[in-house]
Design a protein around this motif. Sequence first.
Motif, PDB file in Angstrom:
ATOM      1  N   GLY A  83       0.826  -1.185   0.000  1.00 27.21           N
ATOM      2  CA  GLY A  83       0.000   0.000   0.000  1.00 27.21           C
ATOM      3  C   GLY A  83       0.864   1.240   0.000  1.00 27.21           C
ATOM      4  O   GLY A  83       2.023   1.218  -0.406  1.00 27.21           O
ATOM      5  N   ASP A  84       0.295   2.354   0.435  1.00 30.98           N
ATOM      6  CA  ASP A  84       1.060   3.578   0.599  1.00 30.98           C
ATOM      7  C   ASP A  84       1.556   3.661   2.036  1.00 30.98           C
ATOM      8  O   ASP A  84       1.104   2.930   2.907  1.00 30.98           O
ATOM      9  N   ALA A 135      -1.405   4.275   4.258  1.00 26.10           N
ATOM     10  CA  ALA A 135      -2.661   3.556   4.011  1.00 26.10           C
ATOM     11  C   ALA A 135      -2.352   2.117   3.617  1.00 26.10           C
ATOM     12  O   ALA A 135      -1.858   1.870   2.512  1.00 26.10           O
ATOM     13  N   ALA A 168      -3.069  -1.715   2.328  1.00 28.45           N
ATOM     14  CA  ALA A 168      -3.912  -2.163   1.223  1.00 28.45           C
ATOM     15  C   ALA A 168      -3.961  -3.683   1.189  1.00 28.45           C
ATOM     16  O   ALA A 168      -3.083  -4.377   1.707  1.00 28.45           O
ATOM     17  N   TYR A 176      -7.741   0.115  -0.390  1.00 31.05           N
ATOM     18  CA  TYR A 176      -6.943   0.963   0.494  1.00 31.05           C
ATOM     19  C   TYR A 176      -7.830   1.414   1.656  1.00 31.05           C
ATOM     20  O   TYR A 176      -9.006   1.757   1.454  1.00 31.05           O
TER      21      TYR A 176
END
Length: 586
Positions: free
Chosen positions: A509-510, A513, A515, A525
């Motif tokens: 993910g980021d 966030a 995912a 997400y």
Amino acid sequence: MTTTEPTFGARTALWDVLRDPSAADVLRRHAPSIVGSTLLHTFHSQPLGLVLDTEEELSTADREAVLAELAQIAPGSTDRTANQTPAPSAPSAQYEPAGTAVGSAETTHAPSVGRWERFEVVIAGPAHGNPFTDVELTARFLGPDGAAAEVLGFYDGDGRYRIRFLPPVEGTWRFETASNAASLDRLAGQFEVTASTSRGPVRVDGMHFRYADGTRYLPIGTTAYAWTHQGDDLEERTLRTLGSAPFTKIRMCVFPKSYTFNSNEPERFPFTRDSDGGFLLDRFDPAYWAHLEQRIDELDALGIEADLILFHAYDRWGFSRMDPASDDRYVRYATARLSAFRNVWWSMANEFDLLFDKTEADWERWAGIVQRWDATDHLRSIHNCRVVYDQGRPWITHVSMQRTDAYKTAEMTTEWRRWQKPVVVDECAYEGNIDQGWGNISGEEMVRRCWEGAVRGGYVGHGETYVDPDEVLWWAKGGDLHGTSPERMAFLARITEEAPGGVLEPVAGDWDAPAAGVVGEHVLYYFGFSQPTFRRFFHDPSTTWDVDVIDTWNTTVETVARGVSGRFVVDLPGRPYIAVRLRRAA
């Protein structure tokens, strides 16, 4: 001249005193009101001197006696790792009179049963002496294509013995018994296993779960520790509540519970009592166990797994401090009676590390008993308080965790997956408003933790602890649900079922966030307590996406874009608890 600080003193945390058997014995003798308090486990972090000084039932002499005797305990004087394994006492081969005909007892059983449905042999046998300890009864089951299993029989009172089996394969099965009681030895029979609609017991499927028939299983868990100890009216109310709730698993204790909001006396106990009211730990109460079995079957009818907790420390009756032989006998009896119930899971303990008298050797021995005699091979776990058990042990099928940090809970799922087993956060704190931090998070925070754990590849369970004038709190006694999280957990289950394979598997993910999903196909997400008004996404431009904005609190899904690719921006509502789902465009 220097003086050596005593191992235990007024500044020692109560937790450390109770963890040492010698020190705990001092408290039991001089301050029984503390050790027997239903609030004991809320005092653990307090210094002993403060606990003693605020205990109204203790005199000044009592307080001084405790500290004086504790000061005499030398460091390392107690070996808690000593093997307490009891010497086995084999039942006597002379239990029945000489000349008793082998296999002469009368047996009854159904001629057929469905696959993954409980088969039972009932035997009318001897009742003299103490059949719970004097008689050993096992049965060997042989089925098609070499299928085989060995199970324990058990005494059910009134000269009645039972043998239970959950057949995994269709076809013709036969069985033969073995016993030290001649009349119960070498009894044989045959039965047919037919097709069935039963999905079978839950199995581990990589980092997730399936039923034995291959159907996906999602553990939407809740906790009601002592709900089967509350009497029929409240228990049936609990079942009605469960019938309209989303839960597919419930944590529950075999032994009754003594703790804050748990001061009522149960109607039934696992053991019978003598004339003085004491428990006969070598004689089980069949009525108690039949009642528990009824409730487990009623859960099964609702599609709910019974996560049975064999041991816990919240006890005023002495069950948490039984001698090793009684502990072993209890585990064997529970396994014999309950392992043929399709929807049983085994939890060796709730907060194993609060059972200060038990050693690692004990837990390993009991796990071995369950493995040896549970022919169904149900799921097995052990649950922590402050100390995490070695979840890499082969007998542990899945990770059952209580939070280990006041704030990071579901976030730890990523780390706990290192054991390469499904992660079930059975206790992330409870939605409620009691005084304890483990029982006063909001419904919003409960739902956030469930989502956070889900996108990290785990399963976070529910609990509820709203103050009630009658002390009927769901987490212990069941009854009615008052919180706001259950319906949102049902929504999370729906979103999970829509993911590839019906599970959320973590993907990159980021940084802010997590995912889950399948790269290039389906990515979810989750933004948790963040509240962005828009979000930039960067993906391989060769893939086009349909974009859904999911409001996890208001349980809505809105498709906001179709056919986007590469670098794109998604407008968001600027409030917490939002998820974004990217689905590969058709």
